[in-house]
Motif scaffolding. Structure first.
Motif, PDB file in Angstrom:
ATOM      1  N   VAL A 282      79.732 -18.029  60.631  1.00 29.38           N
ATOM      2  CA  VAL A 282      80.667 -16.673  61.121  1.00 29.38           C
ATOM      3  C   VAL A 282      81.911 -16.959  61.742  1.00 29.38           C
ATOM      4  CG1 VAL A 282      80.680 -14.691  62.474  1.00 29.38           C
ATOM      5  CG2 VAL A 282      78.582 -15.206  61.332  1.00 29.38           C
TER       6      VAL A 282
ATOM      7  N   ALA B 208      76.180 -15.437  54.226  1.00 32.59           N
ATOM      8  CA  ALA B 208      75.182 -14.299  53.878  1.00 32.59           C
ATOM      9  C   ALA B 208      75.244 -13.684  52.678  1.00 32.59           C
ATOM     10  CB  ALA B 208      75.305 -13.193  55.180  1.00 32.59           C
TER      11      ALA B 208
ATOM     12  N   ASP C  41      73.827  -4.746  60.918  1.00 29.71           N
ATOM     13  CA  ASP C  41      74.324  -5.080  59.525  1.00 29.71           C
ATOM     14  C   ASP C  41      75.329  -4.025  59.214  1.00 29.71           C
ATOM     15  OD1 ASP C  41      72.875  -2.831  58.851  1.00 29.71           O
ATOM     16  OD2 ASP C  41      71.729  -3.668  56.924  1.00 29.71           O
TER      17      ASP C  41
ATOM     18  N   LEU D 115      81.300  -7.580  54.308  1.00 27.67           N
ATOM     19  CA  LEU D 115      80.858  -9.218  54.247  1.00 27.67           C
ATOM     20  C   LEU D 115      82.381  -9.909  53.990  1.00 27.67           C
ATOM     21  CD1 LEU D 115      78.889 -11.656  54.526  1.00 27.67           C
ATOM     22  CD2 LEU D 115      78.281 -11.242  52.241  1.00 27.67           C
TER      23      LEU D 115
ATOM     24  N   PRO E 131      71.563  -9.642  58.794  1.00 33.56           N
ATOM     25  CA  PRO E 131      72.530 -10.716  58.303  1.00 33.56           C
ATOM     26  C   PRO E 131      72.264 -12.143  58.449  1.00 33.56           C
ATOM     27  CG  PRO E 131      73.654  -9.552  59.825  1.00 33.56           C
ATOM     28  CD  PRO E 131      72.364  -8.950  59.607  1.00 33.56           C
ATOM     29  N   GLU E 132      71.489 -12.404  59.853  1.00 33.01           N
ATOM     30  CA  GLU E 132      71.181 -13.795  60.012  1.00 33.01           C
ATOM     31  C   GLU E 132      69.794 -13.993  59.189  1.00 33.01           C
ATOM     32  OE1 GLU E 132      69.846 -16.800  63.870  1.00 33.01           O
ATOM     33  OE2 GLU E 132      70.857 -14.635  64.107  1.00 33.01           O
TER      34      GLU E 132
ATOM     35  N   TYR F 174      74.206 -20.333  62.205  1.00 36.37           N
ATOM     36  CA  TYR F 174      74.731 -19.213  61.739  1.00 36.37           C
ATOM     37  C   TYR F 174      76.049 -18.772  62.286  1.00 36.37           C
ATOM     38  CZ  TYR F 174      75.041 -14.124  61.342  1.00 36.37           C
ATOM     39  OH  TYR F 174      75.607 -12.589  61.232  1.00 36.37           O
TER      40      TYR F 174
ATOM     41  N   ASP G  88      77.354  -7.590  57.039  1.00 34.24           N
ATOM     42  CA  ASP G  88      77.243  -8.629  58.211  1.00 34.24           C
ATOM     43  C   ASP G  88      78.082  -7.988  59.217  1.00 34.24           C
ATOM     44  OD1 ASP G  88      77.114 -10.429  60.164  1.00 34.24           O
ATOM     45  OD2 ASP G  88      77.249 -12.112  58.883  1.00 34.24           O
TER      46      ASP G  88
END
Length: 564
Positions: free
Chosen positions: A217, A418, A311, A413, A128-129, A213, A422
């Motif tokens: 989040v 993203a 993920d 997600l 996800p990053e 990132y 994630d």
């Protein structure tokens, strides 16, 4: 063996282009016809978004030559898009698997040799990053070297486009064509590493991307007050299963206020052999055994575990008998749908055009909950890239506000930072949700039971049948065709109401999937895995009691598998 397979094998054995280690490995299988056939009867398929296969020498294996060739195909596709696309560069991340670092460097240096900048993470990073970084760095594409939750013998190579999602079907097909136009391995040449660094075509990235990132989040947190209310006594056990999740998840949980996070020590550090588990997959209860042992010792309230590329995330909670039970991906998804929507509604922040996105083989319980809040639900084909495509479409049109996407295989997600599942944001929200219930004197399991009481008992099952090699592929295709040609009228005591053949519809991209809609909202779906040599069978039932669900789902699965 056919002559094509033999010629491929001999070329790799004797052509000086291939290194000595490769030739020695292939000498070791001399005379093993089945092994030679499996390695050389075809080229490792680029599939719908990249490569995945067993590491080893051969055209149907993951090795530096197949990685170089795939990267050259991607480079050619980018170059066809013109100078602007070339100038944007490609971001590359990799996980802890055997050869992941080496394959990422091979890809970077092939791109560099084509005049395309490669932004390479300096060490392990989550998928996800990578998805986030593609848009953050305004790159044209991204590559992540991972085989997700596959066994240690595997590795893979997933390609992302400039929107941060895995490449759409059309782009994947065009990249595949470019790869197929490369008739030998001589034209896929990496640049010298030092030369690439001097030319500014190899650029290492790291903490500066981590920081933004993590902020993205943490912005998805909904109830910081719920965390702080219980932070002193709410205890979480976390296992990254030897993968990339260890650092980002611990960092995010700490920053949002969780003070009692215990990491399973035997599974904390990266390990390409995944020595403490037979299969590094949070869908499997066995993968949580060490975490459960630690949770029992510490009397933890919640266990979370992520797969190697971070993920997917699984959750384990205590049931009413005090036993730790692994929630299914569907159960966690339904809980998160309710938690997100109820919180936004309470805060009067629920958009009037909100949408939840799920896949066609995901439980209908999350959809039922969403509809209870007046929120639309859209179904996609299996694969988070299709959810990513819809997010992009809704952002462009403004027609819908995306809130949450999920699939039965533990992928979630929240937010649009993203464009892929994630486990970092999902882990944060699962912990926050559990803390919220804890503050009300309830466990997550009790929260699930209350949702069942309100929306009906939904239960699903999945069985994967492994069929490897050329014969296995043919068997999978033949099985789907047999059901297509002669669809059943009754499955496991349920009458078939409708057959949805996704090769014969126009609402979604065409895919070799069959779904049988049964009476009483039950259903069965058959699909080949897109990443593994498996035929997947999905079932779902809705009943008035959990015991009845368990009986009916077993009956349904037994009936369909007995027909295979």
């Amino acid at each position: 063996m056919d002559i094509h397979t033999i010629k491929n094998y001999e070329a790799w054995m004797f052509d000086p282009h291939f290194d000595e280690d490769t030739r020695e490995e292939l000498k070791g299988i001399m005379g093993q016809e089945k092994e030679i056939e499996d390695r050389f009867y075809k080229e490792l398929s680029f599939g719908t978004g990249g490569l995945r296969g067993i590491i080893g020498a051969g055209t149907n294996r993951m090795n530096k030559y197949t990685v170089r060739k795939a990267t050259q195909g991607l480079a050619n596709y980018i170059k066809n898009k013109g100078i602007e696309a070339i100038s944007k560069g490609v971001v590359i991340a990799y996980d802890c698997r055997h050869m992941s670092r080496e394959f990422s460097q091979e890809a970077a240096l092939v791109l560099a040799n084509n005049g395309i900048k490669a932004y390479v993470f300096e060490d392990l990073r989550s998928t996800p990053e990578l998805s986030f970084a593609v848009r953050h760095l305004k790159a044209v594409a991204g590559i992540v070297v991972t085989a997700s939750h596959n066994p240690p013998a595997y590795n893979g190579y997933k390609v992302y486009w400039e929107d941060g999602a895995q490449v759409a079907t059309k782009i994947a097909e065009e990249i595949t064509k470019e790869i197929q136009l490369i008739y030998d391995y001589y034209t896929s040449i990496p640049m010298d590493k030092e030369e690439a660094l001097r030319a500014g075509l190899l650029i290492y990235i790291g903490e500066e991307v981590d920081e933004v990132y993590e902020k993205a989040v943490i912005a998805q947190s909904l109830r910081g007050d719920a965390i702080h209310q219980v932070s002193q006594d709410f205890k979480i056990v976390f296992t990254p299963l030897h993968g990339t999740g260890n650092l980002p998840i611990r960092s995010v949980l700490k920053k949002v206020g969780f003070e009692n996070v215990l990491v399973v020590p035997q599974q904390e550090l990266p390990d390409p052999n995944f020595t403490t588990v037979s299969y590094p997959n949070p869908e499997e209860r066995a993968a949580f055994q060490l975490a459960i042992d630690l949770a029992k010792k510490e009397n933890a309230h919640l266990i979370i575990g992520t797969d190697p590329d971070c993920d997917r995330v699984g959750a384990v909670v205590k049931n009413q008998e005090g036993e730790y039970v692994v929630l299914t991906g569907n159960q966690t998804g339904a809980l998160l749908v309710d938690y997100i929507l109820s919180t936004l509604k309470e805060k009067q922040e629920l958009p009037s055009n909100a949408v939840i996105i799920k896949t066609i083989v995901t439980s209908e319980m999350g959809a039922t909950i969403a509809e209870g809040y007046g929120v639309d639900v859209f179904n996609t084909l299996t694969g988070f890239k299709y959810i990513g495509e819809k997010i992009k479409e809704y952002e462009a049109s403004g027609a819908k506000t995306f809130l949450f996407g999920f699939e039965e295989s533990y992928g979630y997600l929240a937010g649009t930072h993203a464009r892929d599942k994630d486990a970092v944001v999902a882990s944060m929200l699962i912990c926050e949700m559990a803390a919220y219930y804890h503050g009300k004197g309830q466990s997550l399991y009790e929260g699930l039971l209350s949702l069942y009481e309100k929306y009906g008992y939904h239960l699903e099952d999945l069985k994967s049948i492994t069929l490897e090699g050329k014969e296995g592929m043919e068997k999978i295709q033949g099985t789907l065709q047999a059901f297509r040609d002669n669809p059943p009228t009754e499955i496991g005591g349920y009458q078939v109401k409708t057959v949805e053949d996704y090769l014969k519809q126009d609402k979604l991209p065409k895919e070799n999937v069959l779904k049988f809609l049964l009476e009483k909202d039950a259903w069965v779906a058959l699909r080949p895995s897109g990443t593994e040599p498996k035929l997947k069978i999905y079932c779902g039932v809705v009943e008035d009691a959990l015991d009845t669900c368990k009986e009916k789902i077993q009956q349904l699965m037994s009936h369909i598998t007995n027909q295979l």
